[in-house]
Design a protein around this motif. Structure first.
Motif, short mmCIF file in Angstrom:
data_model
loop_
_atom_site.label_atom_id
_atom_site.label_comp_id
_atom_site.label_asym_id
_atom_site.label_seq_id
_atom_site.Cartn_x
_atom_site.Cartn_y
_atom_site.Cartn_z
N ALA A 163 -62.79 -71.37 39.79
CA ALA A 163 -63.27 -72.69 40.79
C ALA A 163 -64.84 -72.15 41.19
CB ALA A 163 -62.64 -73.11 41.68
N LEU A 164 -65.46 -73.26 41.50
CA LEU A 164 -66.82 -73.09 41.92
C LEU A 164 -67.30 -71.81 42.81
CD1 LEU A 164 -68.75 -76.24 41.57
CD2 LEU A 164 -67.85 -74.71 39.98
N GLU A 165 -66.17 -72.28 43.90
CA GLU A 165 -66.61 -71.34 45.03
C GLU A 165 -66.42 -69.95 44.63
OE1 GLU A 165 -63.29 -73.15 45.48
OE2 GLU A 165 -64.87 -74.62 44.92
N LYS A 166 -65.42 -69.58 43.95
CA LYS A 166 -64.94 -68.14 43.32
C LYS A 166 -65.67 -67.59 42.04
CE LYS A 166 -60.47 -67.20 44.89
NZ LYS A 166 -59.08 -67.32 44.65
N ASP A 167 -66.64 -68.52 41.39
CA ASP A 167 -67.09 -68.26 40.11
C ASP A 167 -68.20 -67.40 40.19
OD1 ASP A 167 -67.34 -68.25 37.46
OD2 ASP A 167 -67.73 -70.27 37.34
N LYS A 168 -68.07 -66.10 40.62
CA LYS A 168 -69.17 -65.31 41.00
C LYS A 168 -70.07 -64.95 39.56
CE LYS A 168 -70.31 -60.74 42.78
NZ LYS A 168 -69.80 -59.55 43.11
N TYR A 169 -69.33 -65.09 38.62
CA TYR A 169 -69.95 -64.64 37.48
C TYR A 169 -70.43 -66.00 36.46
CZ TYR A 169 -68.77 -60.05 38.86
OH TYR A 169 -68.72 -59.09 39.77
N LEU A 170 -70.07 -67.10 37.11
CA LEU A 170 -70.87 -68.35 36.48
C LEU A 170 -69.87 -68.60 35.27
CD1 LEU A 170 -74.52 -68.34 37.22
CD2 LEU A 170 -72.74 -69.21 38.65
N ILE A 171 -68.76 -68.16 35.14
CA ILE A 171 -67.95 -68.69 34.11
C ILE A 171 -67.92 -70.06 33.38
CG2 ILE A 171 -65.54 -68.52 33.02
CD1 ILE A 171 -65.28 -65.87 34.78
N ARG A 172 -67.62 -70.93 34.64
CA ARG A 172 -67.93 -72.26 34.27
C ARG A 172 -69.27 -72.66 33.61
NH1 ARG A 172 -63.76 -76.40 36.84
NH2 ARG A 172 -61.95 -75.00 37.68
N ASP A 173 -70.25 -71.88 33.84
CA ASP A 173 -71.61 -72.28 33.53
C ASP A 173 -71.59 -72.04 31.85
OD1 ASP A 173 -74.07 -73.30 34.24
OD2 ASP A 173 -74.86 -71.41 33.73
N ALA A 174 -70.55 -71.24 31.67
CA ALA A 174 -70.72 -70.99 29.86
C ALA A 174 -70.09 -71.96 29.28
CB ALA A 174 -69.99 -69.36 29.80
N PHE A 175 -69.27 -73.03 29.74
CA PHE A 175 -68.58 -74.00 29.12
C PHE A 175 -69.82 -75.20 29.18
CE2 PHE A 175 -65.05 -71.90 30.61
CZ PHE A 175 -63.89 -72.41 29.57
N VAL A 176 -70.21 -75.21 27.94
CA VAL A 176 -71.45 -76.10 27.77
C VAL A 176 -71.09 -77.36 26.61
CG1 VAL A 176 -72.85 -74.14 27.90
CG2 VAL A 176 -72.23 -74.65 25.67
N ALA A 177 -72.11 -78.24 26.85
CA ALA A 177 -72.10 -79.33 26.00
C ALA A 177 -72.89 -78.81 24.48
CB ALA A 177 -72.99 -80.44 26.49
N ALA A 178 -72.31 -79.21 23.27
CA ALA A 178 -73.26 -78.91 22.07
C ALA A 178 -74.71 -79.48 22.36
CB ALA A 178 -72.52 -79.59 21.18
N PRO A 179 -75.59 -78.96 21.70
CA PRO A 179 -76.97 -79.35 21.48
C PRO A 179 -77.22 -80.69 21.53
CG PRO A 179 -76.88 -77.51 20.27
CD PRO A 179 -75.42 -77.73 20.46
N GLY A 180 -77.90 -81.51 22.38
CA GLY A 180 -78.07 -83.08 22.21
C GLY A 180 -77.16 -83.80 23.06
N LYS A 181 -76.05 -82.97 23.43
CA LYS A 181 -74.88 -83.58 24.04
C LYS A 181 -74.85 -83.37 25.44
CE LYS A 181 -72.39 -84.73 19.95
NZ LYS A 181 -70.96 -84.78 19.22
N ALA A 182 -74.21 -84.34 26.24
CA ALA A 182 -73.74 -83.89 27.59
C ALA A 182 -72.09 -83.77 27.86
CB ALA A 182 -74.39 -85.01 28.54
N LEU A 183 -71.91 -83.26 28.88
CA LEU A 183 -70.50 -83.32 29.61
C LEU A 183 -70.55 -84.50 30.47
CD1 LEU A 183 -69.58 -79.47 30.13
CD2 LEU A 183 -69.05 -81.08 27.97
N VAL A 184 -69.40 -85.13 30.47
CA VAL A 184 -69.05 -86.26 31.80
C VAL A 184 -67.72 -85.50 32.29
CG1 VAL A 184 -68.19 -88.39 32.21
CG2 VAL A 184 -69.93 -88.03 30.62
N VAL A 185 -67.84 -84.87 33.39
CA VAL A 185 -66.68 -84.33 34.06
C VAL A 185 -66.15 -85.42 35.35
CG1 VAL A 185 -65.78 -82.50 35.43
CG2 VAL A 185 -67.32 -82.25 33.51
N ALA A 186 -65.02 -85.92 35.26
CA ALA A 186 -64.48 -86.91 36.30
C ALA A 186 -63.29 -86.58 36.96
CB ALA A 186 -64.37 -88.19 35.80
N ASP A 187 -63.07 -86.65 38.29
CA ASP A 187 -61.78 -86.07 38.80
C ASP A 187 -61.60 -86.95 40.03
OD1 ASP A 187 -63.95 -84.86 40.37
OD2 ASP A 187 -62.37 -84.28 41.76
#
Length: 818
Positions: free
Chosen positions: A542-566
């Motif tokens: 989770a964000l607070e514990k993500d010291k190595y930015l693992i979630r930042d490595a989950f990416v949208a393909a080129p030209g695309k975007a992610l929509v994250v909803a909770d």
DNA sequence: GGGAAATGCGCC
DNA sequence: AAAGGGCGCATTTCCC
């Protein structure tokens, strides 16, 4: 250097503890693992007590026996199924299809029989079960059983064995497999669909998944009958000796005959769902679309697949730069922390320089000297016995890489400390620091988890530093400080190791040629949640514990975007709804920070402070700076406790557990619970009623009326019973939240807007979904995702007493979108 | 050598 | 008797 003998393991030996300079010798304390009491796992050992009577009602096992009803347990059915399968294996013959011409003939006959439901299965070779079947595995055969009405020329009621290793056979079956109106029922559909996709066959015409159906009539564990188990068995047999043709045929048709879909359907049809309707209706309307494509009787056809499509789509990770960078940083940090710890520990016992810092047993030995469960008389007794048998030193295995690093040190080590045994292992003796432990594992040994290490270390790096119990144990001063810092380093090393071996390394390993990760999404939990495996994408840091930015490595393909909803506070909203709790419903209506409102309800002084304007419940920072302090700042500890209770109550947390967590007395913990419930009497009443009903019926039900049996809730085993009682009050909430997410995902799947915009669902993490689509349409898609999630109910279902609130963002990485 | 148990830890 | 629900997974150690 004097050393004293000490007992370790009955089979091998004795550990010599070394007197170490600077540390008081506190006598014998190490005890062998053989002394550990045996424990069994709660859920796994629980026995089922519930059954379905002939009329489809739940009855207790005693009543069931009296009435001759079947055991509802999967293992029970499995045995029946196996028995009937074995018994009928001579009766149900097999029609083999082994060449292209015959395949074309039979496939054409199948295409003409869309009124039948076909049970299908595949057998697969060259498969690594540790990863998704997408992109690997070779289909060896397909088996089909269409019931007694199909006759392909060799007599009615034959199972088809289609040998797809013969040229042209799979191609001939492709039109039928891709035929939408030919309904095919599978056991763990996603697996077969993916493996066939590897051969260019895109299976549609989903009739159902018997694994999901089985979950619905009994949510309890399906041990021993998973696809993986079956496949492993097959792989194991193939490895042992090449399977002969009759083996293959019998094995392959086994599943189709042993778990006939009609039987599943009949079972579900006998079970009440919403008064006049059955669980089979529920399956047809919700779980079948959830499992895949809307088939004939679903209310609306689905424009594609759901879980299997999500698996197929996968999620893109940055394996070119972000993950390698994270790995480099993490390894550097880990090595530094490890060195800090090793250097420190080796000053007390040289062998610590060579130990495996990742081994709980070795850390346990080093810090605490083993367990304290045996009294000294028992220890002496064991010691004498082992001495008499002449058993000697304990060999501790080292990791290969460490071994290499240390090979030089070993050959030049001081006498007596390191013994190169000449085998692959390096033996050494580790003396103990004999620290006091505050916590034990469930089998009674000193724990070496993060909490235990934190207790010893404190927070020595903070300003001002807070030193843990090790400070005093080492006489305080600089020596004490160093000990705390070293133990903190050990703790950090473990945390970094987890990041590397659970996330950073496997993500890189599992990414396919297009940098996408394909997990497997399973509808196989007790509560109706999904689970994810190979890899588990639902437990990324989770964000607070993500010291190595693992979630930042989950990416949208080129030209695309992610929509994250909770969903915001989904389970708490469910609790409010299901208990019809006035106070909670009101708090959600009023909005604002829910936990702060809870604190107001629990503590009079907090409520007064809000009422007289001393502090503000919440503040919208777009309005500028707040005119008064916020509740969460002024009464931080009250709010924290309220928040903890909000989350813990639904799990059935006890005063005992709270007092341990908070370090307060049982009475204080009880007072907190009382204060929480005082404002929410309906919750307490609902929990009592729900447990009583669960005890009477042996099952509990979710928001949408799914069942979960609670084996042991009527039994004499207190621990099992208490566990089942907590499950009885949690499952309606957790399972209800899962129900809502299921509805939402079906609605999202049916959204024409999202489909037209080219957005597809990639992931679900219980109260969160992730979509990917063209970047320029992301805002529009975000709005549509929110709209679907806020109103997931169809017209047949009642609405909730509380609103569903959805938070959604668009970004190019998971990290940014949160 | 492989399976199972024990321990520990990531998420919601 | 234990003391918070639901998961998946890595590592070490035990055991056959």
């Amino acid at each position: 250097m004097a050393s004293r003998g000490l007992v370790l393991r009955a089979t091998s030996l004795l550990l010599c503890l070394l007197m170490t300079p600077g540390l008081a010798w506190r006598g014998l304390a190490l005890v062998g693992r053989a002394a550990r009491p045996r424990t069994s796992r709660l859920a796994a050992s629980a026995r089922r007590t519930w059954a379905i009577a002939e009329d489809g009602r739940w009855v207790s096992s005693a009543a069931a026996t009296a009435r001759g009803a079947n055991d509802v347990g999967w293992s029970g059915l499995s045995r029946e199924a196996r028995a009937s399968s074995d018994a009928s294996s001579e009766e149900v013959g097999v029609h083999e299809v082994s060449d292209a011409a015959e395949a074309r003939r039979v496939a054409a006959l199948l295409c003409a029989r869309d009124e039948l439901i076909h049970a299908c299965d595949t057998e697969v070779a060259d498969l690594d079960l540790g990863r998704s079947p997408l992109g690997q595995g070779r289909v060896l055969c397909i088996t089909v059983y269409s019931g007694p009405d199909l006759d392909v020329g060799s007599g009615p009621g034959k199972a088809l064995f289609v040998d797809t290793t013969e040229p042209g056979v799979l191609e001939a079956f492709k039109p039928w497999l891709e035929r939408e109106s030919a309904l095919k029922v599978w056991h763990n559909y996603g697996f077969d669909r993916h493996v066939l996709y590897n051969h260019g066959v895109d299976v549609v015409g989903f009739g159902g998944d018997t694994m999901h159906m089985a979950r619905l009539w009994d949510a309890s564990r399906l041990a021993g009958y998973s696809l993986a188990a079956l496949t492993e068995e097959l792989v194991g047999r193939a490895k042992a000796s090449p399977l002969t043709r009759p083996d293959w045929v019998q094995y392959a048709v086994y599943d189709a005959k042993g778990a006939p879909p009609l039987e599943r359907q009949a079972r579900l049809s006998r079970m009440e769902w919403l008064r006049t309707r059955s669980l089979f209706d529920f399956y047809t309307e919700y779980w079948r679309p959830f499992g895949e494509l809307g088939a004939v009787s679903a209310p609306l056809p689905l424009p594609g697949e759901l879980l299997t499509d999500m698996e197929r789509a996968g999620v893109m990770v940055d394996v070119r730069s972000k993950l390698p960078l994270a790995q480099t940083r993490a390894q550097a940090d880990r090595d530094a922390a490890e060195l800090t710890f090793r250097k420190w520990a080796a000053r007390y016992t040289e062998a610590a320089w060579y130990m495996n810092v990742g081994s709980g047993t070795q850390v346990q030995t080093l810090l605490f000297g083993g367990a304290t469960r045996r009294n000294s008389a028992e220890v002496s007794e064991l010691k004498e016995e082992l001495d008499a048998r002449g058993v000697s030193r304990k060999g501790l295995r080292l990791k290969a890489d460490l071994r290499q690093r240390l090979s030089e040190a070993v050959s030049t080590s001081e006498a007596g400390v390191i013994v190169d045994s000449g085998r692959k292992e390096v033996e050494f003796e580790l003396s103990s620091l004999q620290l006091e432990h505050a916590k034990t594992t469930k089998s009674g040994w000193p724990a070496t988890d993060a909490a235990a290490l934190r207790e010893l270390a404190g927070r020595p790096s903070e300003d001002p530093p807070v030193f843990g119990s090790a400070y005093g144990a080492f006489g305080g001063g600089e020596v004490g400080e160093e000990a705390c810092r070293a133990l903190e380093a050990l703790c950090q090393m473990g945390a970094i190791d987890t990041m590397l071996s659970n996330f950073i390394l496997p993500l890189q390993d599992l990414a396919d040629g297009t940098s996408r990760i394909h997990c497997s999404l399973n509808l196989n939990t007790e509560t109706g949640r999904l689970s994810s495996r190979t890899p588990n994408l639902q437990n990324q840091p989770a964000l607070e514990k993500d010291k190595y930015l693992i979630r930042d490595a989950f990416v949208a393909a080129p030209g695309k975007a992610l929509v994250v909803a909770d969903y915001g506070q989904l389970e708490l909203r469910l609790l409010a709804h299901m208990t019809a709790c006035t106070s909670m419903v009101e708090a959600f209506k009023l909005g604002g920070d829910f936990h702060s409102r809870t604190a107001m309800g629990m503590f009079d002084h907090v409520r007064r402070a809000v009422e007289d304007g001393t502090c503000l419940l919440d503040w919208d920072y777009s309005q500028g700076e707040p005119p008064a302090p916020l509740l969460k700042d002024l009464f931080g500890s009250e709010r924290r406790r309220a928040k903890t209770l909000n989350f813990s109550i639904a799990y059935g947390k006890t005063a005992h557990g709270l007092s341990k967590d908070w370090g307060v007395s049982i009475d204080e913990a009880k007072e907190m619970l009382r204060a929480w419930y005082a404002d929410r009497p309906e919750v307490l009443q609902w929990q009592k009623d729900t447990i009583a009903s669960a005890r009477a019926t042996g099952a509990t039900r979710t928001l949408l009326g799914r069942y979960r049996t609670l084996p042991g809730i009527q039994g004499r085993n207190g621990a099992v019973r208490a566990h089942m009682e907590r499950a009885a009050i949690n499952t309606p909430i957790q399972g209800g939240a899962a129900d809502i997410m299921t509805l939402a995902m079906i609605k999202l799947q049916r959204s024409e807007k999202l489909r037209e915009m080219g957005f597809r669902n990639l992931l679900q993490v219980h109260d969160e979904v992730m979509f990917e689509g063209p970047a320029e349409l992301a805002d529009e898609a975000r709005a549509e995702v929110v709209a679907c999630m806020e109103r997931p109910f169809d017209e047949n279902l009642p609405s909730l007493l509380v609103d569903l609130v959805v938070d959604a963002n668009t970004a190019s990485t998971w990290y940014e979108a949160k």
